[in-house]
Scaffold this motif. Structure first.
Motif, PDB file in Angstrom:
ATOM      1  N   TYR A   1      15.475 -11.645  25.881  1.00  0.00           N
ATOM      2  CA  TYR A   1      16.695 -11.050  25.325  1.00  0.00           C
ATOM      3  C   TYR A   1      17.495 -10.345  26.413  1.00  0.00           C
ATOM      4  CZ  TYR A   1      15.386 -11.918  20.439  1.00  0.00           C
ATOM      5  OH  TYR A   1      15.081 -12.504  19.238  1.00  0.00           O
ATOM      6  N   LEU A   2      16.820  -9.638  27.307  1.00  0.00           N
ATOM      7  CA  LEU A   2      17.529  -8.960  28.392  1.00  0.00           C
ATOM      8  C   LEU A   2      18.151  -9.974  29.364  1.00  0.00           C
ATOM      9  CD1 LEU A   2      15.043  -6.034  29.063  1.00  0.00           C
ATOM     10  CD2 LEU A   2      17.309  -5.880  28.014  1.00  0.00           C
TER      11      LEU A   2
ATOM     12  N   LEU B   1      21.592 -11.628  28.608  1.00  0.00           N
ATOM     13  CA  LEU B   1      22.870 -11.010  28.962  1.00  0.00           C
ATOM     14  C   LEU B   1      23.538 -11.768  30.111  1.00  0.00           C
ATOM     15  CD1 LEU B   1      21.816  -7.274  28.682  1.00  0.00           C
ATOM     16  CD2 LEU B   1      23.300  -8.552  27.126  1.00  0.00           C
TER      17      LEU B   1
ATOM     18  N   GLY C   1      22.746 -16.891  28.441  1.00  0.00           N
ATOM     19  CA  GLY C   1      22.688 -16.764  26.988  1.00  0.00           C
ATOM     20  C   GLY C   1      21.629 -17.580  26.279  1.00  0.00           C
TER      21      GLY C   1
ATOM     22  N   TRP D   1      27.558  -3.961  21.957  1.00  0.00           N
ATOM     23  CA  TRP D   1      26.475  -4.934  21.769  1.00  0.00           C
ATOM     24  C   TRP D   1      25.555  -4.977  22.980  1.00  0.00           C
ATOM     25  CZ3 TRP D   1      26.192  -9.546  24.707  1.00  0.00           C
ATOM     26  CH2 TRP D   1      25.075 -10.333  24.403  1.00  0.00           C
ATOM     27  N   VAL D   2      26.123  -4.954  24.184  1.00  0.00           N
ATOM     28  CA  VAL D   2      25.305  -4.989  25.403  1.00  0.00           C
ATOM     29  C   VAL D   2      24.400  -3.765  25.467  1.00  0.00           C
ATOM     30  CG1 VAL D   2      25.386  -4.853  27.929  1.00  0.00           C
ATOM     31  CG2 VAL D   2      26.908  -6.429  26.715  1.00  0.00           C
TER      32      VAL D   2
ATOM     33  N   VAL E   1      20.219  -3.714  25.118  1.00  0.00           N
ATOM     34  CA  VAL E   1      19.377  -3.150  26.175  1.00  0.00           C
ATOM     35  C   VAL E   1      18.491  -2.040  25.616  1.00  0.00           C
ATOM     36  CG1 VAL E   1      19.423  -1.826  28.333  1.00  0.00           C
ATOM     37  CG2 VAL E   1      20.909  -3.823  28.071  1.00  0.00           C
TER      38      VAL E   1
END
Length: 118
Positions: A23-24, A27, A30, A88-89, A93
């Protein structure tokens, strides 16, 4: 000397950590987010109960994050959309780091259905 064995729980714990890391990395690349959510769906049913909360949290993180991205993209024609995408970012995180910390401590996610931060 005692023998160290790696059980299903250890492998599942490693898989859960990989999902957070994917998931990280999403960023930047995708597609890794999609790989992560697929892994979470696959591993959820066979994981110990405390790890199932992590997988549920990860699955919800993916879908809620997708909603934030969709809304942010729609609203990006006006200034507010960029703030939604920035939120969202930060949100992704924070959720991923909190998940990794709980995972390393061997604790379940307290409220895996939370929308914001656990």
């Amino acid at each position: 000397m005692s023998e160290v064995t790696v059980g299903n729980g250890d492998a599942s714990k490693s898989n859960a950590k990989i999902v957070y890391i994917l998931y990280l990395v999403a960023l930047v690349f995708g597609i890794t987010g999609i790989v992560g959510v697929v892994m979470a769906y696959i591993n959820k049913s066979t994981a110990p109960e405390w790890l199932q909360s992590h997988y549920q949290y990860q699955i919800r993180t993916f879908w809620i994050g997708g909603l934030f991205m969709f809304v942010g993209a729609l609203l990006s024609i006006i200034l507010i959309g960029w703030f939604v995408l920035l939120f969202w970012v930060v949100w992704l995180v924070v959720r991923s780091i909190k998940g990794i910390q709980a995972l390393d401590a061997g604790k379940p996610i307290d409220n895996p259905k939370a929308w914001l931060f656990n």
